[in-house]
Design a protein around this motif. Structure first.
Motif, mmCIF file in Angstrom:
data_model
loop_
_atom_site.group_PDB
_atom_site.id
_atom_site.type_symbol
_atom_site.label_atom_id
_atom_site.label_comp_id
_atom_site.label_asym_id
_atom_site.label_seq_id
_atom_site.Cartn_x
_atom_site.Cartn_y
_atom_site.Cartn_z
ATOM 1 N N TYR A 399 0.850 -1.203 0.000
ATOM 2 C CA TYR A 399 0.000 0.000 0.000
ATOM 3 C C TYR A 399 0.882 1.249 0.000
ATOM 4 N N LEU A 512 -3.255 5.044 7.017
ATOM 5 C CA LEU A 512 -3.738 5.182 5.646
ATOM 6 C C LEU A 512 -3.824 6.662 5.271
ATOM 7 N N ASP A 514 -5.307 9.517 2.210
ATOM 8 C CA ASP A 514 -6.091 9.776 1.007
ATOM 9 C C ASP A 514 -6.078 11.272 0.723
ATOM 10 N N ASN A 571 -9.256 4.419 0.485
ATOM 11 C CA ASN A 571 -8.970 3.548 1.621
ATOM 12 C C ASN A 571 -10.142 2.671 2.019
ATOM 13 N N THR A 574 -9.312 -0.566 1.004
ATOM 14 C CA THR A 574 -8.168 -0.981 1.818
ATOM 15 C C THR A 574 -8.620 -1.441 3.195
#
Length: 690
Positions: A399, A512, A514, A571, A574
């Motif tokens: 990722y 994460l 974005d 995400n 994800t």
């Protein structure tokens, strides 16, 4: 004492203002057992003593030293296990140790007998996240009663019965403005009477000088308005009395307790509350009927498919009047409500498993923090030192970025690589050395603890003479690319907006990222909470940081948009893939311990399929996100021009909206084809069996 208030008008008025005066108040967890409040205060004292003895705290703590100090304070504490397990934990202690939260309230007071016991846990800013944790009090006599319906033992019994005897997040509570609660009651009483909780069918409850309270069931068992209420999750509305408006926790009965927070403790604020339900459209329509909540974002089946698991999700909520140019106000304001709602489309995957095992309910609670990198780093350090706290979901290193031969050959683009490159043969040699010398793992990710000097030393010592001259000429480029590979996917998104130290901290702590237009969203998800046994479905927490760009409001002044950065469309997949990866990794680990090679290989192949899907989906998700951003920006300009009567100028942006809408559709179809590919692979794997 609870008093039933009759409707104040003879005629039912179904008017709810478009911008209902409503904000997040608290959540209430029903658990198996909580300790006496004095036990938690003693635990807090020990942790405060630890911080005092440790002294000035760096961004990353010395875990070995921290363990030694903690063991000297907690001499009778059990040994800290290296492999921390999330199940079977006391969630109150987890919050105290892991996030630096504190117990700031309780019910009942020490001199009152009650059939249940409750503690209020908050972060350092009492205006923010409020977590009410309640359990039965089995030490009290059976005839113990309470004047507060929300502390009645029957509530826990009912919730456990509806949720397969599981602990969970039982209540989502909102504070509403003056004279709002009766309007909400009228809406439910007229349109959805079966959702009114027993004891509230005849009106709201008035607790003298504290607050008026209304409770309704959140969901129907099936079809809206036709099927019975699901007697699990409750929505609670609180309208505080004028004399109690300045009290931090508005829930009647809660007694305030003093608490000492360490300066490193982060404040947290509710951002959105997520439900898994059988009828997504039914819940959406019910919220629109009663609260004027309207859909904000749709994640269709193409976006949220992990292997052969598919769901749909819609974010609904109010239209808050929040409009601020101050970042602190955007962080702390609790008046923008977002409620994402998921339903399963297939009979595999996390959402289906949650609904099958537990029933409808709250999947997770998301809260905002000011600095997520520091917040998560501290949570990880505290867990390792105290042996208590939270683990986070496993995110594949791919990722963030891995080392590839193509990356070594070409860099990331001509501009940043400044025209540097190496031949395919030299790239193969460098890559082979990195693998054979253990600098990169099986997934081709560079060890985060490896320094550039170490990489240089290894390459200098092992580069074949054939490629030595080319390597020496491009050494700086090669070393920079190898170090950049740790987070190259993030670098494509953010470029020089973050330092190398921040990038590495994001990767190390599995955060994460974005991007939506000029706005940035950081996210992280804990492992399951309130889980009795390993492998059971259970809720979890999410923490986010929204980094908002300024936009001009109708008055021409800079404003920060509520919910800036969106909900992590890149995400979203994800998250569900990481849930499945975590479960598959757990299965592989268990199979290995049992010596079951076939099952171990089966779960490893699952991990591989989920990881490959993530890698292939990421660039497509970026296309969708970019198209959504451009479409949204054009819509804002279109609406602004139309409001100003400039219809001709607005048509330019209508055309952009249509183009980006089509681009979004095309990318969704591409993603669906990708998902179908991995659905087929996962189905074949499941059918072959371990």
């Amino acid at each position: 004492m609870a008093i039933i208030e009759e409707p104040k008008t003879s005629e039912v008025d179904l008017h709810i203002p478009k911008n209902l005066n409503i904000k997040f108040s608290h959540i209430q967890l029903y658990v198996d057992h909580i300790e006496h409040v004095n036990e938690y205060k003693s635990y807090e004292d020990s942790i405060n003593k630890f911080h005092h003895e440790y002294g000035d705290e760096e961004s990353v703590l010395d875990i070995t030293r921290g363990k030694e100090i903690w063991n000297s304070i907690q001499e009778d504490a059990p040994a800290i296990m290296e492999n921390y397990s999330s199940h079977g934990r006391d969630v109150v202690k987890q919050l105290i140790a892991g996030f630096g939260f504190r117990v700031t309230g309780c019910y009942p007071p020490v001199d009152i007998v009650s059939p249940t016991k409750t503690v209020l846990v908050t972060s350092s800013d009492p205006r923010g996240i409020q977590i009410v944790v309640t359990s039965r009090d089995d030490h009290e006599e059976g005839d113990a009663i309470t004047n507060y319906l929300h502390f009645d033992r029957a509530n826990i019994d009912r919730f456990f019965k509806a949720h397969d005897d599981r602990q969970g997040i039982a209540v989502l509570a909102f504070e509403v403005g003056r004279n709002c609660i009766n309007d909400i009651y009228h809406r439910y009483h007229t349109l959805h009477p079966q959702l009114l909780v027993h004891g509230f069918q005849d009106g709201v409850k008035s607790y003298e000088e504290e607050a008026d309270v209304l409770e309704v069931y959140a969901y129907y068992q099936g079809e809206k308005g036709v099927s019975p209420a699901d007697e699990g999750t409750i929505l609670r509305f609180i309208e505080p009395k004028e004399s109690r408006k300045n009290k931090v926790c508005k829930l009647p009965g809660i007694v305030t307790l003093p608490a000492k927070f360490h300066p490193t403790s982060s404040s947290a604020y509710f951002d959105h509350w997520v439900s898994n339900v059988f009828s997504r459209t039914g819940f959406l329509e019910t919220l629109e009927d009663t609260l004027n909540f309207t859909p904000k974002v749709d994640f269709n089946a193409g976006v949220v498919a992990a292997g052969d698991a598919q769901i749909e999700s819609t974010v609904t909520g109010n239209t808050a009047s929040l409009s601020s140019s101050e970042a602190d106000s955007a962080l702390t304001n609790q008046s923008q409500i977002y409620l994402p709602i998921n339903n399963a489309l297939t009979k595999v995957g996390h959402v289906h498993g949650f609904l099958r095992e537990i029933g409808q309910g709250v999947q997770h609670i998301a809260s905002r923090v000011a600095d997520i990198i520091s917040f998560v780093q501290q949570a990880n350090d505290r867990r390792k030192m105290f042996g208590e706290g939270f683990k986070f979901l496993n995110i594949p290193r791919s990722y963030y970025g891995v080392l590839t031969k193509d990356l070594l050959m070409n860099g990331i683009n001509d501009e940043l690589s400044e025209g540097n490159s190496v031949s395919k043969e030299c790239a193969n040699a460098v890559f082979g050395i990195c693998v054979s010398e253990g600098l990169v793992g099986e997934d081709c990710s560079l060890d985060l603890d490896v320094t550039k000097d170490k990489v240089k030393e290894v390459l200098d010592s092992n580069i074949p003479p054939t490629y030595s001259q080319e390597y020496q000429k491009n050494k700086c480029f090669v070393l920079d690319i190898i170090m950049l590979s740790r987070y190259v996917n993030l670098f494509y998104l953010l470029r020089e907006h973050l330092s190398e130290e921040s990038y590495v901290a994001i990767v190390r702590n599995q955060i994460l990222v974005d991007v939506q237009g000029e706005d940035l969203l950081f996210q992280i998800f804990t492992s399951n909470i309130l889980q009795r046994n390993c492998g059971e479905e259970a809720p979890f927490f999410e923490f986010i940081q929204r980094v908002c760009s300024e936009c001009l409001g109708p008055d021409g002044c800079p404003k920060l948009k509520p919910g800036c950065g969106g909900f992590g469309i890149r995400n979203f997949l994800t998250l569900f893939l990481s849930i499945e990866v975590t479960k598959a990794m757990l299965g592989a680990s268990s199979a290995k311990e049992l010596g079951d090679d076939a099952k171990h290989e089966f779960f490893q192949r699952q991990v591989g399929i989920f990881t490959d899907q993530l890698n292939e989906s990421n660039p497509i998700l970026t296309e969708i996100s970019d198209a959504m951003t451009r479409e949204g920006s054009a819509r804002e300009k279109f609406d602004l021009l139309m409001e100003g009567g400039k219809k001709r100028e607005a048509q330019e942006y209508r055309l952009v909206m249509e183009q980006e809408s089509q681009a979004k559709i095309d990318a969704n179809q591409k993603l669906m084809r990708c998902n179908l590919k991995y659905q087929k692979l996962m189905k074949e794997l499941r059918e072959s069996g371990p």
